[in-house]
Design a protein around this motif. Structure first.
Motif, PDB file in Angstrom:
ATOM      1  N   ASN A 109       0.812  -1.219   0.000  1.00  0.00           N
ATOM      2  CA  ASN A 109       0.000   0.000   0.000  1.00  0.00           C
ATOM      3  C   ASN A 109       0.845   1.268   0.000  1.00  0.00           C
ATOM      4  N   GLY A 110       0.364   2.245  -0.722  1.00  0.00           N
ATOM      5  CA  GLY A 110       0.988   3.561  -0.654  1.00  0.00           C
ATOM      6  C   GLY A 110       2.118   3.792  -1.645  1.00  0.00           C
ATOM      7  N   VAL A 111       2.522   2.754  -2.353  1.00  0.00           N
ATOM      8  CA  VAL A 111       3.654   2.914  -3.276  1.00  0.00           C
ATOM      9  C   VAL A 111       3.254   3.642  -4.561  1.00  0.00           C
ATOM     10  N   GLY A 112       1.935   3.678  -4.836  1.00  0.00           N
ATOM     11  CA  GLY A 112       1.471   4.342  -6.056  1.00  0.00           C
ATOM     12  C   GLY A 112       0.911   3.379  -7.086  1.00  0.00           C
ATOM     13  N   LYS A 113       0.405   2.266  -6.614  1.00  0.00           N
ATOM     14  CA  LYS A 113      -0.119   1.238  -7.517  1.00  0.00           C
ATOM     15  C   LYS A 113      -1.335   1.740  -8.302  1.00  0.00           C
ATOM     16  N   THR A 114      -2.312   2.278  -7.563  1.00  0.00           N
ATOM     17  CA  THR A 114      -3.535   2.751  -8.227  1.00  0.00           C
ATOM     18  C   THR A 114      -3.223   3.872  -9.212  1.00  0.00           C
ATOM     19  N   THR A 115      -2.398   4.795  -8.780  1.00  0.00           N
ATOM     20  CA  THR A 115      -2.004   5.912  -9.635  1.00  0.00           C
ATOM     21  C   THR A 115      -1.334   5.397 -10.913  1.00  0.00           C
ATOM     22  N   THR A 116      -0.454   4.433 -10.749  1.00  0.00           N
ATOM     23  CA  THR A 116       0.260   3.875 -11.904  1.00  0.00           C
ATOM     24  C   THR A 116      -0.706   3.199 -12.877  1.00  0.00           C
ATOM     25  N   GLU A 145     -13.126   2.788  -4.943  1.00  0.00           N
ATOM     26  CA  GLU A 145     -13.554   4.142  -5.308  1.00  0.00           C
ATOM     27  C   GLU A 145     -12.418   4.921  -5.987  1.00  0.00           C
ATOM     28  N   GLN A 146     -11.222   4.768  -5.464  1.00  0.00           N
ATOM     29  CA  GLN A 146     -10.057   5.477  -6.015  1.00  0.00           C
ATOM     30  C   GLN A 146      -9.769   5.027  -7.451  1.00  0.00           C
ATOM     31  N   LEU A 147      -9.934   3.727  -7.678  1.00  0.00           N
ATOM     32  CA  LEU A 147      -9.721   3.215  -9.041  1.00  0.00           C
ATOM     33  C   LEU A 147     -10.810   3.746  -9.978  1.00  0.00           C
ATOM     34  N   LEU A 255      10.069   8.921  -8.394  1.00  0.00           N
ATOM     35  CA  LEU A 255      11.467   9.220  -8.678  1.00  0.00           C
ATOM     36  C   LEU A 255      11.698  10.729  -8.615  1.00  0.00           C
ATOM     37  N   ASP A 256      10.623  11.489  -8.839  1.00  0.00           N
ATOM     38  CA  ASP A 256      10.711  12.954  -8.724  1.00  0.00           C
ATOM     39  C   ASP A 256      10.929  13.394  -7.278  1.00  0.00           C
ATOM     40  N   GLY A 257      10.583  12.518  -6.339  1.00  0.00           N
ATOM     41  CA  GLY A 257      10.634  12.909  -4.932  1.00  0.00           C
ATOM     42  C   GLY A 257      11.905  12.486  -4.225  1.00  0.00           C
ATOM     43  N   GLY A 281       5.702  11.997 -11.082  1.00  0.00           N
ATOM     44  CA  GLY A 281       4.768  12.988 -10.556  1.00  0.00           C
ATOM     45  C   GLY A 281       3.403  12.360 -10.342  1.00  0.00           C
ATOM     46  N   GLU A 282       2.440  13.187  -9.902  1.00  0.00           N
ATOM     47  CA  GLU A 282       1.134  12.644  -9.531  1.00  0.00           C
ATOM     48  C   GLU A 282       0.104  12.678 -10.662  1.00  0.00           C
ATOM     49  N   LYS A 283       0.410  13.380 -11.724  1.00  0.00           N
ATOM     50  CA  LYS A 283      -0.586  13.547 -12.782  1.00  0.00           C
ATOM     51  C   LYS A 283      -0.568  12.380 -13.777  1.00  0.00           C
TER      52      LYS A 283
HETATM   53  P1  GDP Z   1      -1.395   2.655  -3.713  1.00  0.00           P
HETATM   54  O1  GDP Z   1      -1.818   2.532  -2.269  1.00  0.00           O
HETATM   55  O2  GDP Z   1      -0.171   1.834  -3.997  1.00  0.00           O
HETATM   56  O3  GDP Z   1      -2.490   2.385  -4.671  1.00  0.00           O
HETATM   57  O4  GDP Z   1      -0.888   4.159  -3.900  1.00  0.00           O
HETATM   58  P2  GDP Z   1      -1.619   5.410  -4.572  1.00  0.00           P
HETATM   59  O5  GDP Z   1      -1.748   5.197  -6.030  1.00  0.00           O
HETATM   60  O6  GDP Z   1      -2.847   5.739  -3.803  1.00  0.00           O
HETATM   61  O7  GDP Z   1      -0.518   6.546  -4.368  1.00  0.00           O
HETATM   62  C1  GDP Z   1      -0.099   6.995  -3.088  1.00  0.00           C
HETATM   63  C2  GDP Z   1       0.342   8.451  -3.193  1.00  0.00           C
HETATM   64  O8  GDP Z   1       1.521   8.560  -3.994  1.00  0.00           O
HETATM   65  C3  GDP Z   1      -0.682   9.348  -3.868  1.00  0.00           C
HETATM   66  O9  GDP Z   1      -0.725  10.564  -3.165  1.00  0.00           O
HETATM   67  C4  GDP Z   1      -0.132   9.556  -5.271  1.00  0.00           C
HETATM   68  O10 GDP Z   1      -0.531  10.768  -5.843  1.00  0.00           O
HETATM   69  C5  GDP Z   1       1.347   9.527  -5.012  1.00  0.00           C
HETATM   70  N1  GDP Z   1       2.149   9.126  -6.201  1.00  0.00           N
HETATM   71  C6  GDP Z   1       2.000   8.022  -6.961  1.00  0.00           C
HETATM   72  N2  GDP Z   1       2.940   7.983  -7.936  1.00  0.00           N
HETATM   73  C7  GDP Z   1       3.707   9.095  -7.806  1.00  0.00           C
HETATM   74  C8  GDP Z   1       4.854   9.634  -8.504  1.00  0.00           C
HETATM   75  O11 GDP Z   1       5.391   9.067  -9.461  1.00  0.00           O
HETATM   76  N3  GDP Z   1       5.351  10.811  -8.031  1.00  0.00           N
HETATM   77  C9  GDP Z   1       4.806  11.470  -6.967  1.00  0.00           C
HETATM   78  N4  GDP Z   1       5.373  12.598  -6.588  1.00  0.00           N
HETATM   79  N5  GDP Z   1       3.750  10.991  -6.296  1.00  0.00           N
HETATM   80  C10 GDP Z   1       3.194   9.824  -6.696  1.00  0.00           C
END
Ligand code: GDP
Length: 301
Positions: A109-116, A145-147, A255-257, A281-283
């Motif tokens: 959790n939190g790594v950015g799976k859904t966002t990716t 919901e997030q997906l 990687l931006d962070g 990034g987040e977009k």
């Molecule tokens: P999940 O729990 O693995 O599904 O993680 P989320 O997709 O909810 O992402 C967790 C947080 O990381 C969110 O606030 C995203 O906007 C942020 N995030 C995801 N990918 C990136 C990225 O490449 N760069 C930055 N800066 N933030 C990211």
């Protein structure tokens, strides 16, 4: 451009420090190499990789009779790319001509799976593909919901059941839907945390089995999502998932962070799995195909 912007921190901390070092030294001596080792380790290139790199650098410097530190820079970039490329695995995504191509996403959790998943869906849709998303994280509150939010944003339908339901059943439904709707790509989310690790791995195996039975040759990719800002901790996670889930590629997010982008090289070296995408990034546009030459040369440019 996006690559350069997203890597600004690493560029400063890694390439910037190498440049400072080169400016500081008059000749290439043992002390120079020691300081270089220090810079590389701080950038999370990984201990073993650093030792190998510096050994090879020393040999190459001798062979080419390099005296001026400024000339070492080219050798460093060459060697970094070589080290990356020496790892196994297929670099691009394994996309089927006749769909659906099934891609399973795993990671904590939190790594950015859904966002990716959202970002990748956006890429495919932009390329004219029909994309379905499977809401396989039925465990974390709000994950479905997030997906769905991402689905609406990028224009992909989400196949879901209610929270707490069996993820294997969700994925089964999604596979049926992908076939009947002639989808090109099915992206499957999974849970990042269950009561314990054994449960999580068992669940992943079950989801994978369902996919294997429904679509011969699938999943075509198992992408492990890792957060670059967690540094060496990401490597520990990766090792656990690699065994249980049969990971075929890494997506390195955020990687931006981080100023420690050298983590890309340690992951590659220690796991022998290619980094297929990086998050910058987040977009929705902030996902780039990982290209080792662009990465290394971009840093040192
Ligand atoms: P999940 O729990 O693995 O599904 O993680 P989320 O997709 O909810 O992402 C967790 C947080 O990381 C969110 O606030 C995203 O906007 C942020 N995030 C995801 N990918 C990136 C990225 O490449 N760069 C930055 N800066 N933030 C990211």
């Amino acid at each position: 451009e996006k690559f350069k912007e997203g890597l600004a921190k690493t560029r400063q901390n890694f390439a910037g420090k190498v440049n400072d070092l080169i400016a500081k030294y008059r000749k290439v001596d043992e002390e120079f190499f020691e300081e270089l080792e220090e810079v590389l380790i701080q950038a999370d290139v990984g201990f073993d990789t650093v030792l190998e790199l510096v050994d090879e650098l020393k040999m190459e410097v001798k062979r080419r009779n390099i005296k001026d530190p400024a000339d070492v820079k080219d050798v460093i970039t060459e060697k970094l790319v070589d080290i990356y490329n020496a790892g196994g695995g297929q670099n691009g995504l394994n996309i089927q001509e006749k769909g659906p191509t099934v891609i399973l996403f795993v990671g904590v959790n939190g790594v950015g799976k859904t966002t990716t998943i959202g970002k990748l869906a956006h890429r495919f849709i932009r390329d004219g593909k029909k994309v379905l998303l499977a809401a396989g994280d039925t465990f974390r509150a709000g994950a479905i919901e997030q997906l769905e939010v991402w689905g609406r944003r990028v224009g992909a339908e989400v196949i879901k059941q209610k929270e707490g339901s069996d993820p294997a059943a969700v994925v089964y439904d999604a596979l049926q839907a992908a076939r009947s709707r002639n989808a090109d790509i099915l992206l499957c989310d999974t849970a990042g945390r269950l009561q314990n690790k054994a449960n999580l791995m068992k669940e992943l195996e079950k989801v994978k089995r369902v996919i294997e039975r429904q679509v011969p040759g699938a999943p075509h990719e198992v992408l492990l999502v890792l957060d670059a800002t967690t540094g060496q901790n990401a490597l520990v996670q990766a090792k656990q998932f690699k065994e249980a889930a049969g990971v075929t590629g890494i997506v390195l997010t955020k990687l931006d962070g981080t100023a420690k982008g050298g983590i890309v090289l340690s992951i590659r070296k220690e796991l022998n799995i290619p980094v297929k995408f990086v998050g910058l990034g987040e977009k929705m546009e902030d996902l780039e195909v990982f290209d080792p030459e662009k990465f290394v040369y971009g840093l040192f440019e």
